[in-house]
Design an enzyme around this catalytic site. Sequence first.
Site, mmCIF file in Angstrom:
data_model
loop_
_atom_site.group_PDB
_atom_site.id
_atom_site.type_symbol
_atom_site.label_atom_id
_atom_site.label_comp_id
_atom_site.label_asym_id
_atom_site.label_seq_id
_atom_site.Cartn_x
_atom_site.Cartn_y
_atom_site.Cartn_z
ATOM 1 N N LYS A 172 117.528 92.262 53.002
ATOM 2 C CA LYS A 172 117.012 91.783 54.295
ATOM 3 C C LYS A 172 116.109 90.565 54.089
ATOM 4 C CE LYS A 172 117.503 93.306 57.870
ATOM 5 N NZ LYS A 172 118.549 93.134 58.932
ATOM 6 N N THR A 218 113.092 93.438 59.234
ATOM 7 C CA THR A 218 112.255 94.620 59.024
ATOM 8 C C THR A 218 110.928 94.258 58.369
ATOM 9 O OG1 THR A 218 112.116 96.609 57.651
ATOM 10 C CG2 THR A 218 113.621 94.929 56.895
ATOM 11 N N ASP A 219 109.922 95.097 58.585
ATOM 12 C CA ASP A 219 108.629 94.889 57.907
ATOM 13 C C ASP A 219 108.733 95.133 56.408
ATOM 14 O OD1 ASP A 219 108.892 97.665 57.982
ATOM 15 O OD2 ASP A 219 106.961 98.039 58.941
ATOM 16 N N GLU A 220 109.823 95.798 55.982
ATOM 17 C CA GLU A 220 109.947 96.123 54.554
ATOM 18 C C GLU A 220 110.085 94.892 53.672
ATOM 19 O OE1 GLU A 220 112.644 99.102 53.345
ATOM 20 O OE2 GLU A 220 112.248 100.376 55.065
ATOM 21 N N TYR A 229 117.858 97.430 49.599
ATOM 22 C CA TYR A 229 117.946 97.194 51.045
ATOM 23 C C TYR A 229 116.957 96.117 51.481
ATOM 24 C CZ TYR A 229 116.632 97.720 55.950
ATOM 25 O OH TYR A 229 116.290 97.463 57.250
HETATM 26 P P1 NAD Z 1 122.199 101.437 61.789
HETATM 27 O O1 NAD Z 1 122.566 101.710 60.371
HETATM 28 O O2 NAD Z 1 121.951 102.577 62.705
HETATM 29 O O3 NAD Z 1 123.317 100.522 62.474
HETATM 30 C C1 NAD Z 1 123.893 99.437 61.803
HETATM 31 C C2 NAD Z 1 125.186 99.061 62.545
HETATM 32 O O4 NAD Z 1 125.716 97.890 61.904
HETATM 33 C C3 NAD Z 1 126.269 100.139 62.472
HETATM 34 O O5 NAD Z 1 126.869 100.313 63.739
HETATM 35 C C4 NAD Z 1 127.271 99.583 61.470
HETATM 36 O O6 NAD Z 1 128.617 99.987 61.736
HETATM 37 C C5 NAD Z 1 127.116 98.080 61.688
HETATM 38 N N1 NAD Z 1 127.495 97.275 60.520
HETATM 39 C C6 NAD Z 1 127.126 97.461 59.229
HETATM 40 N N2 NAD Z 1 127.714 96.519 58.452
HETATM 41 C C7 NAD Z 1 128.454 95.733 59.286
HETATM 42 C C8 NAD Z 1 129.281 94.596 59.091
HETATM 43 N N3 NAD Z 1 129.491 94.079 57.872
HETATM 44 N N4 NAD Z 1 129.863 94.019 60.157
HETATM 45 C C9 NAD Z 1 129.667 94.526 61.423
HETATM 46 N N5 NAD Z 1 128.912 95.632 61.659
HETATM 47 C C10 NAD Z 1 128.316 96.209 60.599
HETATM 48 O O7 NAD Z 1 120.932 100.475 61.702
HETATM 49 P P2 NAD Z 1 119.674 100.346 62.689
HETATM 50 O O8 NAD Z 1 118.633 101.288 62.267
HETATM 51 O O9 NAD Z 1 120.166 100.327 64.082
HETATM 52 O O10 NAD Z 1 119.165 98.873 62.287
HETATM 53 C C11 NAD Z 1 119.648 97.733 62.984
HETATM 54 C C12 NAD Z 1 118.939 96.497 62.451
HETATM 55 O O11 NAD Z 1 117.538 96.624 62.638
HETATM 56 C C13 NAD Z 1 119.144 96.260 60.955
HETATM 57 O O12 NAD Z 1 119.271 94.877 60.738
HETATM 58 C C14 NAD Z 1 117.857 96.781 60.331
HETATM 59 O O13 NAD Z 1 117.582 96.115 59.109
HETATM 60 C C15 NAD Z 1 116.865 96.426 61.412
HETATM 61 N N6 NAD Z 1 115.648 97.250 61.470
HETATM 62 C C16 NAD Z 1 115.750 98.606 61.532
HETATM 63 C C17 NAD Z 1 114.583 99.369 61.670
HETATM 64 C C18 NAD Z 1 114.636 100.883 61.771
HETATM 65 O O14 NAD Z 1 113.603 101.532 61.788
HETATM 66 N N7 NAD Z 1 115.810 101.502 61.874
HETATM 67 C C19 NAD Z 1 113.343 98.729 61.729
HETATM 68 C C20 NAD Z 1 113.292 97.331 61.656
HETATM 69 C C21 NAD Z 1 114.453 96.607 61.549
HETATM 70 O O1 DAU Z 2 110.154 99.842 58.227
HETATM 71 C C1 DAU Z 2 111.394 99.575 58.801
HETATM 72 C C2 DAU Z 2 112.476 100.345 58.072
HETATM 73 O O2 DAU Z 2 112.337 101.704 58.459
HETATM 74 C C3 DAU Z 2 113.871 99.844 58.390
HETATM 75 O O3 DAU Z 2 114.015 98.547 57.873
HETATM 76 C C4 DAU Z 2 114.949 100.744 57.782
HETATM 77 O O4 DAU Z 2 116.227 100.340 58.208
HETATM 78 C C5 DAU Z 2 114.697 102.165 58.253
HETATM 79 O O5 DAU Z 2 115.624 103.047 57.629
HETATM 80 C C6 DAU Z 2 113.273 102.589 57.908
HETATM 81 O O6 DAU Z 2 113.104 102.665 56.468
HETATM 82 P P1 DAU Z 2 112.328 103.896 55.776
HETATM 83 O O7 DAU Z 2 112.799 103.979 54.385
HETATM 84 O O8 DAU Z 2 110.878 103.813 56.041
HETATM 85 O O9 DAU Z 2 112.917 105.097 56.724
HETATM 86 P P2 DAU Z 2 113.450 106.563 56.401
HETATM 87 O O10 DAU Z 2 113.743 107.192 57.712
HETATM 88 O O11 DAU Z 2 114.509 106.591 55.364
HETATM 89 O O12 DAU Z 2 112.154 107.277 55.767
HETATM 90 C C7 DAU Z 2 110.908 107.267 56.452
HETATM 91 C C8 DAU Z 2 109.873 107.920 55.522
HETATM 92 O O13 DAU Z 2 110.174 109.322 55.411
HETATM 93 C C9 DAU Z 2 109.874 107.388 54.102
HETATM 94 O O14 DAU Z 2 108.552 107.385 53.616
HETATM 95 C C10 DAU Z 2 110.728 108.395 53.331
HETATM 96 C C11 DAU Z 2 110.409 109.688 54.034
HETATM 97 N N1 DAU Z 2 111.464 110.740 54.074
HETATM 98 C C12 DAU Z 2 112.723 110.373 54.445
HETATM 99 C C13 DAU Z 2 113.719 111.328 54.558
HETATM 100 C C14 DAU Z 2 115.126 110.949 54.955
HETATM 101 C C15 DAU Z 2 111.128 112.075 53.824
HETATM 102 O O15 DAU Z 2 109.965 112.408 53.488
HETATM 103 N N2 DAU Z 2 112.102 113.017 53.947
HETATM 104 C C16 DAU Z 2 113.393 112.711 54.308
HETATM 105 O O16 DAU Z 2 114.232 113.626 54.413
#
Ligand code: NAD
Ligand code: DAU
Length: 331
Positions: free
Chosen positions: A151, A120-122, A147
């Site tokens: 990562k 992630t960019d985080e 988190y």
């Molecule tokens: P998600 O929470 O929707 O899915 C995560 C999945 O991993 C789930 O199905 C969960 O059951 C499984 N999991 C968790 N712990 C596990 C374990 N110990 N063993 C096997 N499976 C396990 O997450 P997502 O949003 O799909 O993110 C997927 C990946 O992408 C993560 O590595 C996250 O850091 C990365 N990522 C997410 C975003 C975003 O915006 N969502 C952006 C950049 C990177």
């Molecule tokens: O940047 C990549 C990341 O993006 C991933 O690594 C994470 O897995 C993914 O969850 C996401 O992280 P954020 O913390 O940015 O996403 P989230 O959807 O939780 O929140 C997005 C923005 O919206 C953040 O600034 C918090 C805000 N927010 C979130 C919720 C749930 C609100 O204002 N209201 C809300 O109800």
Amino acid sequence: MKVLVTGAAGFIGSNFVLRVRETRPDWEITVIDALTYAGNRASLAAVENEITFVEGSIADAELVDRLVSANDIVVHFAAESHNDNSLDNPWPFMESNIIGTYRLLEAVRKHDKRIHHISTDEVYGDLELDDPNRFTETTPLNPSSPYSASKASADLLVRAWIRSFKINATLSNCSNNYGPRQHVEKFIPRQITGILDGVKPKLYGAGANVRDWIHVDDHNDAVVAIIEQGRLGETYLIGADGEQNNREIIALILELMGKPADWFEHVNDRPGHDLRYAIDSSKLRAETGWRPQYQDIRSGLRQTIDWYAANRDWWEASKAATEAVYTRLGR
Ligand code: NAD
Ligand code: DAU
């Protein structure tokens, strides 16, 4: 190619499997997923007869060793992924994101396989709103939350295994994804499903925080491009030049769902809330030719809203439990 996809019952992993079944039908897919609260097998229902699904944890060394040895490449999505949860209870993030990645790396090393690590960019921390710079592959790691620290830890393990053990690995760090099948705890689906239930969107603090939005299919196409064309040992940033602040996203969702522009409420801010993420994806574009297909967040959000409206069965069961957590957290 035999591909082991970790975390493919989650949001991005399930979309990855659905997409590569279409674009790379010759890939043989095995999934390992622990089916945590964030995993939903229904996300893979359309392809369940075309893949092998193994329920289990990537922290299980014996299981991981067996599955890695039987495949050519690991595409590693599995993680605890929600910042708010990591602020409430960090341990699952340490176990899945750090120990789980370590188990995979050791199996990849032992069996001389390849891994593509999804991050992630985080991990880079945050930027000021007026900073002209964006994150690049050389930006120092500076994570803010449990988190993002977990990562960043996993990224450092992958880099160390590349340097010290010469494993075949690539890494990618992507910005915020949106699209179908995202858990209702996340910002965009929380607001869409709330509105479908007659509940006002919830904005953390003043809502000036900026995220660099990318459609999940664009992220996954970039992952395929890196698997096929990326240089081993390298990190690639994935982003679609989609910076929007949270107020702007809520305004767009309200407009697209036919609600008044002021139909939302402010709730408590997230502790340590990162202000802004922004990705420079020049390296990925130059080396692979990848370009995002969703140029316009409005059309991507329209598609996402339509998906949640048509798939209540998919999200309804987790909505009440998710909102109970937010009520406890005061958000
Ligand atoms: P998600 O929470 O929707 O899915 C995560 C999945 O991993 C789930 O199905 C969960 O059951 C499984 N999991 C968790 N712990 C596990 C374990 N110990 N063993 C096997 N499976 C396990 O997450 P997502 O949003 O799909 O993110 C997927 C990946 O992408 C993560 O590595 C996250 O850091 C990365 N990522 C997410 C975003 C975003 O915006 N969502 C952006 C950049 C990177
Ligand atoms: O940047 C990549 C990341 O993006 C991933 O690594 C994470 O897995 C993914 O969850 C996401 O992280 P954020 O913390 O940015 O996403 P989230 O959807 O939780 O929140 C997005 C923005 O919206 C953040 O600034 C918090 C805000 N927010 C979130 C919720 C749930 C609100 O204002 N209201 C809300 O109800």
